[in-house]
Design a protein around this motif. Structure first.
Motif, PDB file in Angstrom:
ATOM      1  N   GLN A  31       0.838  -1.208   0.000  1.00 52.07           N
ATOM      2  CA  GLN A  31       0.000   0.000   0.000  1.00 52.07           C
ATOM      3  C   GLN A  31       0.871   1.255   0.000  1.00 52.07           C
ATOM      4  N   ILE A  32       1.936   1.240   0.773  1.00 52.07           N
ATOM      5  CA  ILE A  32       2.840   2.387   0.847  1.00 52.07           C
ATOM      6  C   ILE A  32       3.480   2.640  -0.519  1.00 52.07           C
ATOM      7  N   LYS A  33       4.016   1.602  -1.136  1.00 53.90           N
ATOM      8  CA  LYS A  33       4.672   1.750  -2.443  1.00 53.90           C
ATOM      9  C   LYS A  33       3.711   2.303  -3.486  1.00 53.90           C
ATOM     10  N   LYS A  34       2.501   1.776  -3.525  1.00 53.77           N
ATOM     11  CA  LYS A  34       1.505   2.218  -4.510  1.00 53.77           C
ATOM     12  C   LYS A  34       1.164   3.689  -4.324  1.00 53.77           C
ATOM     13  N   ARG A  35       0.915   4.086  -3.089  1.00 58.88           N
ATOM     14  CA  ARG A  35       0.517   5.476  -2.834  1.00 58.88           C
ATOM     15  C   ARG A  35       1.662   6.451  -3.093  1.00 58.88           C
ATOM     16  N   ILE A  36       2.883   6.075  -2.771  1.00 61.76           N
ATOM     17  CA  ILE A  36       4.025   6.958  -3.023  1.00 61.76           C
ATOM     18  C   ILE A  36       4.227   7.138  -4.524  1.00 61.76           C
ATOM     19  N   SER A  37       4.030   6.092  -5.289  1.00 66.25           N
ATOM     20  CA  SER A  37       4.128   6.196  -6.746  1.00 66.25           C
ATOM     21  C   SER A  37       3.101   7.191  -7.282  1.00 66.25           C
ATOM     22  N   GLU A  38       1.868   7.096  -6.812  1.00 69.11           N
ATOM     23  CA  GLU A  38       0.809   8.026  -7.224  1.00 69.11           C
ATOM     24  C   GLU A  38       1.150   9.461  -6.841  1.00 69.11           C
ATOM     25  N   LEU A  39       1.629   9.639  -5.625  1.00 71.27           N
ATOM     26  CA  LEU A  39       1.958  10.965  -5.126  1.00 71.27           C
ATOM     27  C   LEU A  39       3.139  11.567  -5.894  1.00 71.27           C
ATOM     28  N   GLY A  40       4.129  10.737  -6.219  1.00 74.82           N
ATOM     29  CA  GLY A  40       5.272  11.211  -6.997  1.00 74.82           C
ATOM     30  C   GLY A  40       4.854  11.748  -8.354  1.00 74.82           C
ATOM     31  N   LYS A  41       3.902  11.092  -8.987  1.00 71.72           N
ATOM     32  CA  LYS A  41       3.389  11.554 -10.279  1.00 71.72           C
ATOM     33  C   LYS A  41       2.661  12.888 -10.123  1.00 71.72           C
ATOM     34  N   GLU A  42       1.854  12.994  -9.067  1.00 66.34           N
ATOM     35  CA  GLU A  42       1.115  14.242  -8.818  1.00 66.34           C
ATOM     36  C   GLU A  42       2.073  15.401  -8.558  1.00 66.34           C
ATOM     37  N   LEU A  52       3.703  11.459   4.991  1.00 67.41           N
ATOM     38  CA  LEU A  52       3.309  10.065   4.850  1.00 67.41           C
ATOM     39  C   LEU A  52       1.971   9.843   5.547  1.00 67.41           C
ATOM     40  N   LEU A  53       1.871  10.329   6.783  1.00 66.47           N
ATOM     41  CA  LEU A  53       0.677  10.111   7.601  1.00 66.47           C
ATOM     42  C   LEU A  53       0.132  11.418   8.147  1.00 66.47           C
ATOM     43  N   ASP A  54      -1.176  11.518   8.164  1.00 70.77           N
ATOM     44  CA  ASP A  54      -1.855  12.659   8.767  1.00 70.77           C
ATOM     45  C   ASP A  54      -2.782  12.120   9.849  1.00 70.77           C
ATOM     46  N   LYS A  55      -2.645  12.693  11.037  1.00 75.83           N
ATOM     47  CA  LYS A  55      -3.459  12.293  12.181  1.00 75.83           C
ATOM     48  C   LYS A  55      -4.242  13.531  12.645  1.00 75.83           C
ATOM     49  N   PRO A  56      -5.302  13.918  11.900  1.00 72.02           N
ATOM     50  CA  PRO A  56      -5.989  15.184  12.169  1.00 72.02           C
ATOM     51  C   PRO A  56      -6.675  15.283  13.530  1.00 72.02           C
ATOM     52  N   GLU A  57      -7.023  14.171  14.136  1.00 78.84           N
ATOM     53  CA  GLU A  57      -7.693  14.206  15.448  1.00 78.84           C
ATOM     54  C   GLU A  57      -6.824  14.858  16.526  1.00 78.84           C
ATOM     55  N   ARG A  58      -5.514  14.860  16.325  1.00 79.47           N
ATOM     56  CA  ARG A  58      -4.599  15.402  17.340  1.00 79.47           C
ATOM     57  C   ARG A  58      -4.177  16.847  17.067  1.00 79.47           C
ATOM     58  N   ARG A  59      -4.687  17.463  16.017  1.00 77.17           N
ATOM     59  CA  ARG A  59      -4.235  18.778  15.598  1.00 77.17           C
ATOM     60  C   ARG A  59      -4.416  19.825  16.682  1.00 77.17           C
ATOM     61  N   LYS A  60      -3.355  20.601  16.917  1.00 76.71           N
ATOM     62  CA  LYS A  60      -3.400  21.701  17.887  1.00 76.71           C
ATOM     63  C   LYS A  60      -3.218  23.052  17.219  1.00 76.71           C
ATOM     64  N   VAL A  61      -2.782  23.042  15.951  1.00 72.52           N
ATOM     65  CA  VAL A  61      -2.661  24.283  15.178  1.00 72.52           C
ATOM     66  C   VAL A  61      -3.408  24.073  13.866  1.00 72.52           C
TER      67      VAL A  61
END
Length: 175
Positions: free
Chosen positions: A14-25, A127-136
């Motif tokens: 899953q990581i490899k696939k998503r990084i490939s997509e993101l690199g193209k974007e 790589l990862l976003d954990k929005p529930e913990r956002r303080k800013v």
């Protein structure tokens, strides 16, 4: 951790696939720009290496070391610059790459720091976003995966000084 069992949240595939997509974007979005990838060490070094190999736009790479965790599972809330950006980034299009945004305090600090050094544009890529913990109030411009509020390790993310070398992202469950 002997009393706990690994629970894989995001597989190596899953990581490899998503990084490939993101690199193209990113390649499309930074075509004909002066791209400077700023990797926040130590957590993002594996992600950054894999990501820049997927970017076809000519890219300069630099590293900055910050610390806000020490050996704890939660951020201290204080960002310390351990090693600053080694290059002149004035006029460059800077893409800040980090392993995870949770409270957002570190990314907010680095974005403002990079802007103060005269970058032409500043965006964030995590790589990862954990929005529930956002303080800013900060949202990554590019993100591979959004995760719930759980402590994760692997693929560059550590617990103490260990587990960065694991090729997938996991947490622990009680046995």
């Amino acid at each position: 951790m002997e009393q706990k069992k690994e629970n894989i949240l995001i597989s190596e595939e899953q990581i490899k696939k998503r990084i490939s997509e993101l690199g193209k974007e990113i390649s499309r979005n930074y075509k004909n720009k002066n791209l400077y990838v700023l990797s926040l060490l130590r957590g993002s070094f594996i992600y950054t290496a894999d990501l820049v190999r997927q970017i076809t736009t000519p890219t300069r790479i630099g590293f900055m070391t910050t610390s806000s965790y020490g050996n704890a599972e939660i951020s201290t809330g204080m960002v310390k610059v351990v090693n600053d950006i080694p290059d002149n980034i004035e006029g460059l299009d800077v893409l800040i790459v980090d392993d995870i945004v949770d409270t957002g305090i570190t990314m907010d600090f680095v974005v403002n720091h990079v802007k103060s050094l005269g970058a032409s544009s500043v965006k964030s890529c995590v790589l990862l976003d954990k929005p529930e913990r956002r303080k800013v109030n900060i949202k990554p411009d590019y993100c591979c995966f959004e995760i719930p509020d759980v402590f994760v390790v692997g693929y560059g993310l550590n617990y103490g000084d260990f587990y960065r070398n694991i090729p997938y992202i996991f947490n622990w469950e009680e046995k």
